[in-house]
Design a protein around this motif. Structure first.
Motif, PDB file in Angstrom:
ATOM      1  N   LEU A  25       1.112  -1.418  -0.005  1.00 16.13           N
ATOM      2  CA  LEU A  25      -0.618  -0.345   0.080  1.00 16.13           C
ATOM      3  C   LEU A  25       0.973   1.027  -0.330  1.00 16.13           C
ATOM      4  O   LEU A  25       0.300   2.460  -0.254  1.00 16.13           O
ATOM      5  CB  LEU A  25      -1.006  -0.109   1.600  1.00 16.13           C
ATOM      6  CG  LEU A  25      -2.075  -1.141   1.391  1.00 16.13           C
ATOM      7  CD1 LEU A  25      -2.776  -1.429   2.676  1.00 16.13           C
ATOM      8  CD2 LEU A  25      -2.958  -1.082   0.161  1.00 16.13           C
ATOM      9  N   ASN A  79       1.518   0.768  -7.085  1.00 16.85           N
ATOM     10  CA  ASN A  79       1.103  -0.131  -6.868  1.00 16.85           C
ATOM     11  C   ASN A  79      -0.784   0.267  -6.864  1.00 16.85           C
ATOM     12  O   ASN A  79      -1.414  -0.619  -7.330  1.00 16.85           O
ATOM     13  CB  ASN A  79       0.940  -1.289  -5.158  1.00 16.85           C
ATOM     14  CG  ASN A  79       1.962  -1.680  -5.214  1.00 16.85           C
ATOM     15  OD1 ASN A  79       2.375  -2.585  -6.160  1.00 16.85           O
ATOM     16  ND2 ASN A  79       2.651  -1.463  -4.294  1.00 16.85           N
ATOM     17  N   TRP A  80      -0.754   1.815  -6.222  1.00 16.25           N
ATOM     18  CA  TRP A  80      -2.122   2.075  -6.387  1.00 16.25           C
ATOM     19  C   TRP A  80      -2.570   2.309  -8.074  1.00 16.25           C
ATOM     20  O   TRP A  80      -3.781   2.043  -8.109  1.00 16.25           O
ATOM     21  CB  TRP A  80      -2.310   3.260  -5.766  1.00 16.25           C
ATOM     22  CG  TRP A  80      -2.402   3.845  -4.283  1.00 16.25           C
ATOM     23  CD1 TRP A  80      -1.068   3.351  -3.504  1.00 16.25           C
ATOM     24  CD2 TRP A  80      -3.902   3.126  -3.392  1.00 16.25           C
ATOM     25  NE1 TRP A  80      -1.638   2.894  -1.597  1.00 16.25           N
ATOM     26  CE2 TRP A  80      -2.928   2.975  -1.812  1.00 16.25           C
ATOM     27  CE3 TRP A  80      -4.452   2.984  -3.716  1.00 16.25           C
ATOM     28  CZ2 TRP A  80      -3.753   2.923  -0.992  1.00 16.25           C
ATOM     29  CZ3 TRP A  80      -5.513   2.597  -2.580  1.00 16.25           C
ATOM     30  CH2 TRP A  80      -5.043   2.349  -1.346  1.00 16.25           C
TER      31      TRP A  80
END
Length: 376
Positions: free
Chosen positions: A28, A33-34
């Motif tokens: 996160l 990754n977002w």
């Protein structure tokens, strides 16, 4: 209104410290990754309705196939292991979906699944070990045989082969360049170490030649002085005290030579010089005795007791006392010296105090300023 600085924006960014799982917490914290999750949600919103129209299947299977074929995009930037899992997931899901009847559709594999399969295959080719790339290409080719219409299979498989070879070539060239740079850096470091060792050896050799010659002369002169002085005084022999004095000088010079050889042995480790144990507080009485034998008045007392400090502290105390006695006898000849050592808990206090020189008019040689110890 003042605009927030980049540092402030970064400080406001959530750290996700409350997430208990360290893997999920690291996931996160990455902005990439977002971005992958955003792509996954977008693909899910496209795959679900497309799958319902092109490949009719029970309603309870639609979310399963849609999520299983879209979620791998969330792992696109999460590392080699995550990419490997995502690629395997979409390969299996797309292959199974290709067997679902698709009336009126020429492409057996749903188009969104096909796009995700190709994206994850490219990611796998980039992140997986070079030795595994043929396996990745072979499995993906099998999925294409199942999921692509017969007339287009050769073209898609050939395109996959070209991409695989191109990625493998680029990665191999990049790894080779990195290896060359690493070897070059290691070679330069080795040459630098060799140069340092060569310089240390040269310094040790020259220092040994200079110091050993001078100290050897002191030993020889001390040993022969009693004969030369007696011969110069009509054959009379010198007294035992004078003879003992010259003997003490010779012994001190020999000990100094041994210490110099041991010290230079550290600079020339290839010669295998036997090193003597490091002197510590237990050797201070013999040091004081040597100084007293030279006619210096030394008042020595210690309250060390069973002080169990390691050798490094004891060696430091020994060198401090040794250097201080040398400085006092050199710059204040004939003075009295008081040496006090007190140990308490984990600390030791060393005090060396000397009086004025016996003859204030006696010349003294200035020091270099490099032999003064302030604390240990």
């Amino acid at each position: 209104m003042k605009k927030p600085s980049l540092k402030r924006l970064r400080a406001r960014r959530p750290s996700f410290d409350a997430v208990p799982d360290p893997v999920m917490r690291d996931y996160l914290r990455s902005g990439w990754n977002w971005f992958g999750m955003l792509i996954a949600v977008t693909m899910l919103s496209v795959t679900w309705p497309n799958l319902a129209m092109s490949h009719p299947m029970p309603a309870y299977l639609l979310p399963v196939f849609s999520v299983a074929s879209s979620a791998p995009m969330a792992l696109l930037f999460a590392g080699p292991a995550a990419v490997r899992v995502g690629w395997a997931m979409v390969t299996v899901t797309g292959s199974i979906a290709s067997f679902v009847p698709h009336p009126g559709i020429d492409f057996p594999m749903p188009i969104p699944m096909f796009l995700v399969l190709y994206a994850m295959t490219v990611a796998a080719l980039i992140t997986q070990p070079l030795s595994k790339l043929p396996l990745v290409a072979a499995i993906t080719s099998g999925a294409l045989v199942i999921g692509v219409q017969p007339g287009a299979r050769i073209g898609w498989i050939f395109a996959l082969l070209v991409v695989t070879i191109g990625v493998a070539f680029i990665r191999y060239r990049w790894m080779s360049q990195k290896q060359i740079e690493k070897q070059t850096s290691e070679t330069e470091d080795a040459r630098a170490r060799e140069a340092v060792l060569a310089e240390r050896t040269r310094i040790a050799r020259e220092l040994h030649d200079v110091v050993a010659h001078r100290m050897s002369m002191v030993v020889v002169m001390s040993q022969t002085a009693k004969y030369r002085l007696a011969a110069g005084d009509d054959g009379e022999t010198i007294g035992p005290a004078t003879e003992a004095e010259f003997g003490a000088i010779a012994d001190a010079a020999r000990q100094s030579l041994d210490e110099v050889r041991q010290l230079l042995g550290v600079l020339r480790p290839s010669e295998g010089v036997d090193l003597a144990p490091v002197q510590g507080v237990d050797d201070l009485p013999s040091l004081i005795a040597q100084v007293r034998a030279a006619g210096v008045v030394v008042d020595y007392s210690d309250r060390i007791g069973d002080w169990g400090e390691p050798g490094a502290a004891g060696a430091a105390i020994y060198r401090i006392v040794q250097e201080s006695l040398t400085n006092a006898t050199r710059h204040a000849p004939g003075c009295g010296i008081a040496v006090r050592i007190t140990a308490r808990d984990d600390d030791a206090v060393v005090s060396i105090v000397n009086g004025p020189p016996a003859d204030p008019s006696a010349p003294t040689r200035p020091g270099s300023g490099q032999g003064r110890h302030r604390n240990a």
